[in-house]
Design a protein around this motif. Structure first.
Motif: not given
Length: 211
Positions: A96, A151, A197
């Protein structure tokens, strides 16, 4: 996406997949801003693992321990490829990328597991162009657990994990290098369509159900 962005994709159809394109879209108007061409001219499929303030993090579609990571600014066509941090073979890797406003730096976070469920976490700093291995892994992560989509928001990496029948959200702050765990509500009892998310500047657990 397919050249016709309104057409549904079937990644299992090799003929359709040959026509796939990568583009930048406005998150306000949802209109296509520009088409993306891999900065190294690669014809292989690659994945986007985060973007912030015009910088895009790309790597292999299927991550391996030695997958190159590229921090790319498509608008000025500049690219930085961080050094490969280690040569330890991991069976699972999550990547990420984003901006951490608290430390005014762009960070990439790699979480890696071996077949024996040993966990390693490392953080890349764009400012110093270096990796740092996180030594302190909390005890509640030193067990068998299953990872799902994650995320990155405000410098913090978030992942949905499952330990036995319990679902929780794991967070890792790439600035303070601290972990936290949030147990999910009892209503979260399965993984189908479950993801985490960003929605309205907040972290949300979502069920993606397409009619």
């Amino acid at each position: 996406h397919h050249p016709n962005v309104e057409r549904l994709d079937d990644p299992d159809d090799p003929y359709v997949k040959q026509e796939f394109q990568w583009s930048l879209f406005s998150n306000q108007t949802f209109e296509e801003c520009s088409k993306l061409i891999h900065p190294l001219g690669s014809t292989e499929h690659y994945g986007i693992y985060g973007s912030s303030n015009g910088l895009v993090c790309i790597s292999d579609e299927i991550l391996n321990f030695d997958s190159p990571i590229h921090i790319w600014n498509p608008s000025v066509r500049k690219l930085r490829t961080p050094p490969i941090s280690n040569n330890i073979k991991f069976s699972y890797i999550a990547l990420q990328f984003g901006f951490h406003p608290g430390v005014d730096d762009y960070k990439a976070v790699r979480m890696m597991r071996t077949n024996k469920n040993a966990l390693a976490v490392e953080v890349y700093s764009l400012r110093t162009d270096s990796w740092k291995m996180i030594a302190a892994i909390p005890p509640w992560l030193k067990c068998t657990w299953q990872h799902y989509k994650g995320t990155f928001f405000d410098g913090v990496a978030y992942h949905v994990i499952q330990k036995g029948p319990i679902f929780s959200v794991m967070s890792f702050d790439s600035g303070s290098e601290e972990f936290e765990e949030f147990i999910a509500p009892d209503a979260i009892s399965g993984t189908f369509g479950l993801c985490i998310d960003i929605y309205k500047e907040q972290i949300c657990l979502l069920f993606r159900c397409y009619g």
